[in-house]
Structures are given as C-alpha cells and as structure tokens.
Design a protein around this motif. Structure first.
Motif, PDB file in Angstrom:
ATOM      1  N   THR A 120     -17.066  41.553  26.003  1.00  0.00           N
ATOM      2  CA  THR A 120     -18.136  42.536  26.092  1.00  0.00           C
ATOM      3  C   THR A 120     -17.634  43.803  26.765  1.00  0.00           C
ATOM      4  O   THR A 120     -16.967  43.748  27.810  1.00  0.00           O
ATOM      5  N   VAL A 121     -17.949  44.943  26.181  1.00  0.00           N
ATOM      6  CA  VAL A 121     -17.571  46.235  26.756  1.00  0.00           C
ATOM      7  C   VAL A 121     -18.699  46.697  27.670  1.00  0.00           C
ATOM      8  O   VAL A 121     -19.848  46.816  27.254  1.00  0.00           O
ATOM      9  N   THR A 122     -18.366  46.933  28.935  1.00  0.00           N
ATOM     10  CA  THR A 122     -19.389  47.387  29.882  1.00  0.00           C
ATOM     11  C   THR A 122     -19.542  48.904  29.876  1.00  0.00           C
ATOM     12  O   THR A 122     -20.608  49.427  30.159  1.00  0.00           O
ATOM     13  N   GLN A 123     -18.453  49.617  29.592  1.00  0.00           N
ATOM     14  CA  GLN A 123     -18.505  51.079  29.488  1.00  0.00           C
ATOM     15  C   GLN A 123     -17.525  51.513  28.393  1.00  0.00           C
ATOM     16  O   GLN A 123     -16.461  50.900  28.217  1.00  0.00           O
ATOM     17  N   LEU A 124     -17.892  52.557  27.687  1.00  0.00           N
ATOM     18  CA  LEU A 124     -17.011  53.108  26.651  1.00  0.00           C
ATOM     19  C   LEU A 124     -16.756  54.574  26.970  1.00  0.00           C
ATOM     20  O   LEU A 124     -17.697  55.340  27.199  1.00  0.00           O
ATOM     21  N   TYR A 125     -15.486  54.971  27.001  1.00  0.00           N
ATOM     22  CA  TYR A 125     -15.110  56.339  27.340  1.00  0.00           C
ATOM     23  C   TYR A 125     -14.387  56.980  26.153  1.00  0.00           C
ATOM     24  O   TYR A 125     -13.743  56.292  25.363  1.00  0.00           O
ATOM     25  N   THR A 126     -14.469  58.272  26.043  1.00  0.00           N
ATOM     26  CA  THR A 126     -13.762  58.997  24.986  1.00  0.00           C
ATOM     27  C   THR A 126     -13.250  60.333  25.510  1.00  0.00           C
ATOM     28  O   THR A 126     -13.802  60.888  26.473  1.00  0.00           O
ATOM     29  N   ARG A 127     -12.209  60.799  24.899  1.00  0.00           N
ATOM     30  CA  ARG A 127     -11.656  62.122  25.218  1.00  0.00           C
ATOM     31  C   ARG A 127     -10.826  62.592  24.028  1.00  0.00           C
ATOM     32  O   ARG A 127     -10.553  61.822  23.100  1.00  0.00           O
ATOM     33  N   LYS A 128     -10.421  63.863  24.059  1.00  0.00           N
ATOM     34  CA  LYS A 128      -9.507  64.412  23.062  1.00  0.00           C
ATOM     35  C   LYS A 128      -8.098  64.435  23.637  1.00  0.00           C
ATOM     36  O   LYS A 128      -7.904  64.803  24.803  1.00  0.00           O
ATOM     37  N   ASP A 129      -7.113  64.050  22.809  1.00  0.00           N
ATOM     38  CA  ASP A 129      -5.728  64.151  23.265  1.00  0.00           C
ATOM     39  C   ASP A 129      -5.205  65.564  23.022  1.00  0.00           C
ATOM     40  O   ASP A 129      -5.963  66.460  22.637  1.00  0.00           O
ATOM     41  N   SER A 130      -3.895  65.764  23.245  1.00  0.00           N
ATOM     42  CA  SER A 130      -3.323  67.107  23.132  1.00  0.00           C
ATOM     43  C   SER A 130      -3.360  67.654  21.706  1.00  0.00           C
ATOM     44  O   SER A 130      -3.219  68.847  21.494  1.00  0.00           O
ATOM     45  N   ASN A 131      -3.558  66.766  20.720  1.00  0.00           N
ATOM     46  CA  ASN A 131      -3.689  67.200  19.334  1.00  0.00           C
ATOM     47  C   ASN A 131      -5.129  67.444  18.935  1.00  0.00           C
ATOM     48  O   ASN A 131      -5.408  67.765  17.778  1.00  0.00           O
ATOM     49  N   GLY A 132      -6.086  67.232  19.882  1.00  0.00           N
ATOM     50  CA  GLY A 132      -7.496  67.381  19.550  1.00  0.00           C
ATOM     51  C   GLY A 132      -8.072  66.174  18.841  1.00  0.00           C
ATOM     52  O   GLY A 132      -9.172  66.243  18.278  1.00  0.00           O
ATOM     53  N   ILE A 133      -7.364  65.030  18.858  1.00  0.00           N
ATOM     54  CA  ILE A 133      -7.826  63.797  18.216  1.00  0.00           C
ATOM     55  C   ILE A 133      -8.501  62.918  19.251  1.00  0.00           C
ATOM     56  O   ILE A 133      -8.017  62.775  20.384  1.00  0.00           O
ATOM     57  N   GLY A 134      -9.636  62.308  18.872  1.00  0.00           N
ATOM     58  CA  GLY A 134     -10.398  61.497  19.803  1.00  0.00           C
ATOM     59  C   GLY A 134      -9.690  60.213  20.207  1.00  0.00           C
ATOM     60  O   GLY A 134      -9.002  59.584  19.405  1.00  0.00           O
ATOM     61  N   GLN A 135      -9.840  59.833  21.472  1.00  0.00           N
ATOM     62  CA  GLN A 135      -9.336  58.571  21.996  1.00  0.00           C
ATOM     63  C   GLN A 135     -10.499  57.785  22.579  1.00  0.00           C
ATOM     64  O   GLN A 135     -11.431  58.370  23.141  1.00  0.00           O
ATOM     65  N   LEU A 136     -10.445  56.456  22.465  1.00  0.00           N
ATOM     66  CA  LEU A 136     -11.467  55.579  23.023  1.00  0.00           C
ATOM     67  C   LEU A 136     -10.850  54.669  24.077  1.00  0.00           C
ATOM     68  O   LEU A 136      -9.719  54.195  23.921  1.00  0.00           O
ATOM     69  N   TYR A 137     -11.599  54.443  25.142  1.00  0.00           N
ATOM     70  CA  TYR A 137     -11.191  53.492  26.182  1.00  0.00           C
ATOM     71  C   TYR A 137     -12.367  52.563  26.460  1.00  0.00           C
ATOM     72  O   TYR A 137     -13.485  53.026  26.733  1.00  0.00           O
ATOM     73  N   ALA A 138     -12.124  51.260  26.352  1.00  0.00           N
ATOM     74  CA  ALA A 138     -13.182  50.265  26.577  1.00  0.00           C
ATOM     75  C   ALA A 138     -12.995  49.613  27.935  1.00  0.00           C
ATOM     76  O   ALA A 138     -11.940  49.019  28.209  1.00  0.00           O
ATOM     77  N   GLN A 139     -14.000  49.737  28.795  1.00  0.00           N
ATOM     78  CA  GLN A 139     -13.985  49.062  30.090  1.00  0.00           C
ATOM     79  C   GLN A 139     -14.650  47.689  29.922  1.00  0.00           C
ATOM     80  O   GLN A 139     -15.766  47.590  29.398  1.00  0.00           O
ATOM     81  N   ILE A 140     -13.942  46.616  30.322  1.00  0.00           N
ATOM     82  CA  ILE A 140     -14.466  45.261  30.177  1.00  0.00           C
ATOM     83  C   ILE A 140     -14.643  44.613  31.530  1.00  0.00           C
ATOM     84  O   ILE A 140     -14.060  45.054  32.529  1.00  0.00           O
ATOM     85  N   GLY A 141     -15.455  43.542  31.574  1.00  0.00           N
ATOM     86  CA  GLY A 141     -15.727  42.864  32.832  1.00  0.00           C
ATOM     87  C   GLY A 141     -14.656  41.872  33.222  1.00  0.00           C
ATOM     88  O   GLY A 141     -14.452  41.607  34.405  1.00  0.00           O
TER      89      GLY A 141
END
Length: 309
Positions: A120-141
């Motif tokens: 289960t993902v407790t938090q989901l984060y996103t950002r743009k990398d140096s190319n302007g492409i989206g990245q996802l990070y899943a925080q789990i318990g």
C-alpha cells in the motif's frame, strides 16, 4: 554556367577521349546544399553534384567521379559504412528514448490487486527531472528496499539559433556586408562580423552541466577566394548588435576552415563554453586583417550537449 560546368566543358574541349571516364578525387568540403567541393585532378572544383548513393558526405572522403560536361560524384571509396550508420541510429534511438517513460504493467480495478508482493502506498510524490519529464516516488509503510535506481539521463541537447548577425567596419555597422565577414577586400579597411543570441545560451545552460558546445557555419559564396580559409573566431559580450564598434574578447581561435559554399561544425574550447554558459560571454565574432583569409559566413547555430548532474 557555374564553375563545375566550365571545368567540365574545358575537359571536353581538350579532346581527352582516351582518358578514363571515371577518376578518383578527394572531397575538400560539403556545401550547405549537399554538393561537394572537390580536389579533382589538381584543381579545386566547387559545387559538384552527387548521386543519392553517396551518403554521409564528409570532407576528406575519396570518391569516384564521372567526368563529362559536368562532373558527378558516384560513390564513396573505402570501407563499408554500415558500422558508422549503426552507431548513428543507436545515438538517435537513445535521444528519442529520453522522451519515453517505461511502465512494466498498468492495470486497475475496484478491489485490491491479486498476487503477492503488492504494497500500500501511503503517499505519492511527483516532480520534473532536468529534462522536464515527470518522476513518481511512492512512500510505503513497510520496510522494503527500492528497486535499482534508473540511471539519471542527461538533459536533452538544445540548439540555439542567433537572433541577429552582421558586419562592422570603421567602428560601426557595415552597410555593404549583411553577413558576418572577416578581412580586408578593398582599401576601406578590415571587417569584423558577429552572431548574437541575447541571453538564450546562459538560460539554456542554467542549472545544468555542459559537456560540449558546437557551432555550425556555412561559407558564403561570392566573398573572397574559393579556396579554404580559416575562421578567426572570438568571443564577445553583446546581447544584440551594437550601434558602435563590435568589441572582441577572447580569441582568435582557428577552429574551422571552409571553402566556398561549404558547411562545417566547430567544437568550442572548454574555457569558451564555460564563459557562454555563465553569461560572461554572449556570442561569437570573426575578425582578421588582409585579403588572404577574407570571407563571409552564415548560420551560427550553437548545439549544446549536457552531462548527467
């Protein structure tokens, strides 16, 4: 009738019927239109057309030439170009892959997923990398190591075109030479030319690590001798064409030699790309005295590649 046709007509008039119809020649330069300037039987013959089978044309190639009223390049002599072409295709594919995001599977439903290993993902984060492409990070318990990190790709290569260019003589813009020109052809004194980019170079490099800067030029026809001349390159700090003298900074560097109509690419020294990337320098200029290296040049696109930070 252009010079290649004149040269062919001279051969025909010479009555050289017993000479071979095909000869070898060395490519001096490739023109902006895809023709070539040849060292043919000891003479510089500009603007020689080529068949479609002659691909990846480059200065220094040895080629087979069909003689006649107008010489024509038939093909390149030498090794099979397949390996070089394969490397080019691989490079293009890697560049295209920078715009793609791979996902191994994508499904959905109203209940929990089937099978083992889901968390289960407790938090989901996103950002743009140096190319302007989206990245996802899943925080789990749970405590579980992440999968191997995907290597960071360098930012995409960018090309900066000049916003303006021109020539200067006697400390002011030259009304008689619209293209950047170097040297002296008349008694009125030497010309200097410049390419201007505003603040676009520094903006493109901001926050990135520059690995190389290359600049593309084309030698203009009808200015100076047909033979190769070196470009005497300088840096300047103008964001736009000055109303007075075009100031010259670091230089000269002779990074490129071009014959009439030829195109070429010069790699800028590391110290120059650092100054351009930081904004300490803003553009490029050419300048020399005398008529030996007189010439006019166009284009001026700067291609900037980056490394992963």
């Amino acid at each position: 009738m252009d010079e290649a046709e004149l040269w062919g007509a001279e051969l025909a008039r010479a009555g050289r019927a017993s000479s071979p119809r095909q000869v070898t020649a060395r490519v001096v330069d490739v023109t902006a239109e895809g023709r070539v300037n040849l060292d043919l039987l000891g003479a510089l013959v500009p603007d020689v057309p080529c068949t479609d089978s002659y691909r990846n044309r480059a200065a220094g190639d040895w080629v087979a030439v069909q003689l006649g009223a107008r010489p024509v390049v038939l093909w390149r002599l030498g090794d099979d170009p397949a390996e070089a072409e394969a490397a080019t295709v691989t490079e293009l594919a890697q560049d295209a892959a920078q715009d793609m995001i791979a996902v191994s599977a994508f499904t959905w439903g109203t209940g929990a997923p089937g099978g083992s290993g889901w968390q289960t993902v407790t938090q989901l984060y996103t950002r743009k990398d140096s190319n302007g492409i989206g990245q996802l990070y899943a925080q789990i318990g749970a405590t579980d190591p992440s999968p191997p990190t995907t290597p960071t790709r360098p930012p995409k290569t960018v090309t900066i075109s000049p916003t303006a260019s021109g020539s200067w003589r006697d400390g002011r813009p030259d009304d008689y030479a619209s293209s950047p020109t170097q040297g002296t052809w008349t008694s009125r004194g030497p010309r200097r030319g410049g390419w201007f980019y505003g603040t676009a170079i520094a903006s493109a490099c901001s926050g990135k690590t520059v690995s190389s800067m290359k600049v593309k030029f084309t030698r203009k026809r009808g200015a100076g001798r047909n033979s190769r001349v070196p470009m005497h390159l300088y840096l300047h700090d103008h964001t736009s064409p000055p109303s007075g003298q075009l100031d010259l900074d670091d230089g000269p560097e002779e990074l490129l030699r071009l014959s009439v109509g030829a195109k070429g690419t010069a790699t800028l020294p590391a110290s120059w790309r650092s100054q351009l990337a930081s904004g300490a320098a803003r553009g490029l200029a050419i300048y020399t005295t005398g008529s030996a290296d007189y010439g006019a040049f166009t284009d001026g696109r700067i291609v900037i590649t980056f490394s992963a930070s």
